[in-house]
Motif scaffolding. Structure first.
Motif, PDB file in Angstrom:
ATOM      1  N   PRO A   1       2.269  -8.294   1.579  1.00  0.00           N
ATOM      2  CA  PRO A   1       1.389  -7.349   0.996  1.00  0.00           C
ATOM      3  C   PRO A   1      -0.181  -7.515   1.186  1.00  0.00           C
ATOM      4  CG  PRO A   1       3.021  -8.162  -0.449  1.00  0.00           C
ATOM      5  CD  PRO A   1       3.218  -8.788   0.942  1.00  0.00           C
ATOM      6  N   VAL A   2      -0.721  -6.585   1.743  1.00  0.00           N
ATOM      7  CA  VAL A   2      -2.251  -6.764   2.009  1.00  0.00           C
ATOM      8  C   VAL A   2      -3.157  -5.750   0.943  1.00  0.00           C
ATOM      9  CG1 VAL A   2      -3.945  -6.432   3.891  1.00  0.00           C
ATOM     10  CG2 VAL A   2      -1.673  -7.018   4.360  1.00  0.00           C
TER      11      VAL A   2
ATOM     12  N   GLY B   1       2.086   5.509   2.691  1.00  0.00           N
ATOM     13  CA  GLY B   1       2.737   4.321   2.200  1.00  0.00           C
ATOM     14  C   GLY B   1       2.148   3.281   1.346  1.00  0.00           C
ATOM     15  N   PHE B   2       0.828   3.588   1.065  1.00  0.00           N
ATOM     16  CA  PHE B   2       0.040   2.477   0.059  1.00  0.00           C
ATOM     17  C   PHE B   2       0.302   3.106  -1.261  1.00  0.00           C
ATOM     18  CE2 PHE B   2      -2.572   2.872   3.875  1.00  0.00           C
ATOM     19  CZ  PHE B   2      -3.009   1.595   4.085  1.00  0.00           C
TER      20      PHE B   2
ATOM     21  N   THR C   1       2.470  -3.095   2.598  1.00  0.00           N
ATOM     22  CA  THR C   1       2.904  -4.507   3.265  1.00  0.00           C
ATOM     23  C   THR C   1       2.734  -4.222   4.800  1.00  0.00           C
ATOM     24  OG1 THR C   1       4.693  -5.051   1.959  1.00  0.00           O
ATOM     25  CG2 THR C   1       5.230  -5.601   4.087  1.00  0.00           C
ATOM     26  N   ASP C   2       1.906  -5.027   5.546  1.00  0.00           N
ATOM     27  CA  ASP C   2       1.637  -4.764   6.824  1.00  0.00           C
ATOM     28  C   ASP C   2       1.542  -6.362   7.451  1.00  0.00           C
ATOM     29  OD1 ASP C   2       0.859  -2.162   7.708  1.00  0.00           O
ATOM     30  OD2 ASP C   2      -0.408  -2.272   5.898  1.00  0.00           O
ATOM     31  N   SER C   3       1.673  -5.989   8.940  1.00  0.00           N
ATOM     32  CA  SER C   3       1.385  -7.397   9.859  1.00  0.00           C
ATOM     33  C   SER C   3      -0.306  -7.577   9.932  1.00  0.00           C
ATOM     34  CB  SER C   3       1.708  -6.968  11.133  1.00  0.00           C
ATOM     35  OG  SER C   3       0.944  -7.890  12.250  1.00  0.00           O
ATOM     36  N   VAL C   4      -0.553  -8.838   9.871  1.00  0.00           N
ATOM     37  CA  VAL C   4      -1.968  -8.958   9.628  1.00  0.00           C
ATOM     38  C   VAL C   4      -2.623  -9.481  11.063  1.00  0.00           C
ATOM     39  CG1 VAL C   4      -2.034  -9.659   7.086  1.00  0.00           C
ATOM     40  CG2 VAL C   4      -1.748 -11.439   8.760  1.00  0.00           C
TER      41      VAL C   4
END
Length: 269
Positions: free
Chosen positions: A186-187, A210-211, A233-236
């Protein structure tokens, strides 16, 4: 030069010596005519410019002897370039009481940038200095720039480059704490708006992406008081988080707002 002129020059030099130069050095990549460029820049100068006593922009360009295929500096030439910089930059700075602001590497060249007082500039002294580095083809020039427009509008990163630089700093901090960046997580993001209408339009759009909305708040002391905190939820990893934040940045601007950054948890694998 009269005694009075010497006195004025001495007073001017004394005043210049009182300038406190903040430091915030970092790299960022850019596109120059379709080719990659890399700036190494003192970003902190944006907070104190223009500096009245430094009204001219000096550039010194050297042609790389062993550039990579994309025109950047190579590992084979690294030590030589560092040695050259360690000599050139202090010498120019001392000769003209100049401020070194940064450098740009692109298209097989490396440019060094300084600001100085045009009244004490002497091209012959620059020629004498660069003559010591005979292994390189070097040229230079001076431009009047009392408002520091070159630094502000050409050298300093635009909003997308600055966001990428900020993203990279957050990522480096995660890595310093042992995060390998492999796991999605989660970001959380913060955005601020001038009006509640702008915030509501923004929320309606990002919810389709999707936010989720964590919170909304009002901060009377801010120029853009309407805040929204969101999460997804994302890749950082840098390429991915750049895409995420650039899209949010653009959408904020479209709705009279500004993007204020992100944070996430450290994940140890």
């Amino acid at each position: 030069m009269s005694l009075f002129d010497k006195f004025l020059k001495k007073k001017s030099e004394d005043k210049e010596q009182e300038i406190q130069i903040p430091d915030d050095w970092d790299f960022y990549l850019c596109d120059i005519d379709g080719k990659t460029g890399s700036y190494f820049l003192n970003l902190a100068l944006i907070n104190i410019i223009p500096i009245v006593e430094k009204n001219a922009f000096l550039w010194i360009e050297l042609t790389l002897n062993q550039p990579t295929e994309d025109g950047m500096s190579s590992q084979q030439e690294y030590d030589t370039l560092i040695s050259l910089e360690d000599q050139l930059i202090p010498q120019i700075t001392e000769l003209f009481n100049a401020i070194y602001v940064g450098r740009l590497t692109h298209s097989g060249t490396r440019d060094f940038y300084f600001y100085l007082n045009e009244n004490i500039y002497d091209a012959k002294l620059v020629e004498k200095t660069i003559h010591k580095f005979s292994d390189y083809q070097i040229k230079f020039g001076l431009k009047n720039d009392p408002l520091w427009d070159i630094y502000r509008e050409t050298i300093y990163p635009n909003i997308y480059a600055m966001q990428s630089l900020t993203n990279d700093r957050v990522i480096r901090n995660l890595e310093n704490h042992g995060d390998t960046l492999v796991a999605e997580r989660p970001v959380e993001h913060w955005c601020y708006f001038e009006t509640s209408e702008g915030r509501d339009k923004f929320i309606k759009t990002i919810q389709t992406e999707g936010f989720e909305i964590n919170s909304q708040s009002y901060h009377e002391e801010n120029k853009k008081p309407y805040c929204v905190q969101l999460v997804r939820t994302d890749s950082v990893e840098l390429d991915n988080i750049n895409g995420v934040t650039w899209a949010l940045l653009e959408l904020c601007i479209e709705n009279g707002g500004e993007y204020d950054g992100w944070e996430t948890l450290v994940i140890l694998n």
